[in-house]
Design a protein around this motif. Structure first.
Motif, short mmCIF file in Angstrom:
data_model
loop_
_atom_site.label_atom_id
_atom_site.label_comp_id
_atom_site.label_asym_id
_atom_site.label_seq_id
_atom_site.Cartn_x
_atom_site.Cartn_y
_atom_site.Cartn_z
N GLN A 170 46.83 45.44 51.53
CA GLN A 170 46.60 44.00 51.60
C GLN A 170 45.21 43.67 51.04
O GLN A 170 45.01 42.61 50.47
N SER A 171 44.28 44.60 51.20
CA SER A 171 42.94 44.43 50.62
C SER A 171 43.05 44.58 49.11
O SER A 171 43.88 45.35 48.63
N PHE A 172 42.23 43.89 48.39
CA PHE A 172 42.23 44.04 46.94
C PHE A 172 41.72 45.43 46.56
O PHE A 172 42.22 46.05 45.63
N SER A 173 40.76 45.94 47.27
CA SER A 173 40.23 47.27 47.02
C SER A 173 41.08 48.31 47.72
O SER A 173 41.28 48.25 48.94
N VAL A 181 40.38 42.04 39.54
CA VAL A 181 40.58 41.89 40.98
C VAL A 181 40.71 43.29 41.60
O VAL A 181 39.72 43.88 42.02
N CYS A 182 41.91 43.82 41.64
CA CYS A 182 42.14 45.07 42.37
C CYS A 182 41.53 46.29 41.69
O CYS A 182 41.00 47.17 42.36
N VAL A 185 44.47 48.96 31.51
CA VAL A 185 44.19 47.93 32.51
C VAL A 185 44.33 46.58 31.83
O VAL A 185 44.12 46.45 30.61
N ALA A 186 44.70 45.58 32.62
CA ALA A 186 44.88 44.25 32.04
C ALA A 186 44.65 43.19 33.11
O ALA A 186 44.71 43.46 34.31
N SER A 187 44.40 41.99 32.63
CA SER A 187 44.36 40.78 33.45
C SER A 187 45.13 39.71 32.68
O SER A 187 45.22 39.77 31.45
N ARG A 188 45.65 38.73 33.41
CA ARG A 188 46.38 37.64 32.73
C ARG A 188 45.49 36.98 31.69
O ARG A 188 45.95 36.64 30.62
N ASP A 189 44.23 36.81 32.02
CA ASP A 189 43.26 36.23 31.08
C ASP A 189 42.42 37.36 30.51
O ASP A 189 41.69 38.03 31.26
N PRO A 190 42.48 37.60 29.20
CA PRO A 190 41.69 38.68 28.59
C PRO A 190 40.19 38.57 28.86
O PRO A 190 39.49 39.58 28.90
#
Length: 184
Positions: free
Chosen positions: A76-79, A107-108, A130-135
């Motif tokens: 549940q924690s992001f880390s 984030v995670c 690794v990726a994020s929705r926003d580059p």
């Protein structure tokens, strides 16, 4: 340099619809598959995480098949490091060098890496896995992690580094993984 007897792979939150929203998702998934296959070939411990699967959905089936015989560690924690079960799995792996891949980078992946660095681990983030929705968020995470002491690597760089040389018995199998094209 990465050493296979001291390294583990942290596979972070490649789940549900969120994973499908990543830019160049198929390219990302191909690199994640290469990394997982390479880690399996080299016998690395793999710590598989899922963030709130009831809300986000489970890991994409294409990866679940590769991770057969293993179970995801739910958080549940992001880390990941903040979760006792994941922390115990990392410690039990005996690895001091941790390769991180997955989503979302800012984030995670970022929070896990930051906590692992603070705990004294050598952290390498597999930048092309690794990726994020926003580059822009992905890049910001990578920049901050490097500033915090993480190293960046790529799928091929990490796998060849772990392999060590062409005389390694795993070389033919690993070379096949690395040469596999995304449309194979």
């Amino acid at each position: 340099m990465l050493h296979p007897d001291n390294s583990a792979l942290l596979f972070i939150d490649v789940q549900g619809k969120l994973a499908q929203q990543m830019p160049q998702a198929e390219q990302l998934f191909h690199r994640l598959e290469q990394l997982l296959r390479g880690a399996l070939t080299l016998g690395l411990p793999i710590i598989w995480m899922e963030q709130n699967p009831e809300g986000l959905g489970g890991t994409l089936p294409r990866f679940v098949g590769l991770l057969e015989g293993r179970s995801p560690l739910v958080k549940q924690s992001f880390s990941g490091w903040a979760e006792p079960g994941i922390r115990a799995a990392i410690v039990a792996s005996g690895a001091q060098q941790l390769l991180l891949c997955g989503i979302e980078a800012h984030v995670c992946v970022y929070q896990s890496a930051s906590d692992l660095l603070a705990a004294g681990y050598e952290v390498q983030v597999v930048a092309d896995a690794v990726a994020s929705r926003d580059p822009n968020n992905r890049q910001l995470a990578l920049d901050r992690l490097v500033g915090d002491g993480a190293q960046l690597t790529s799928v091929e760089m990490a796998l060849f580094e772990l392999l060590g040389g062409a005389d390694n018995p795993a070389f033919p199998a690993l070379l096949s993984v690395i040469k596999q094209r995304a449309d194979d």
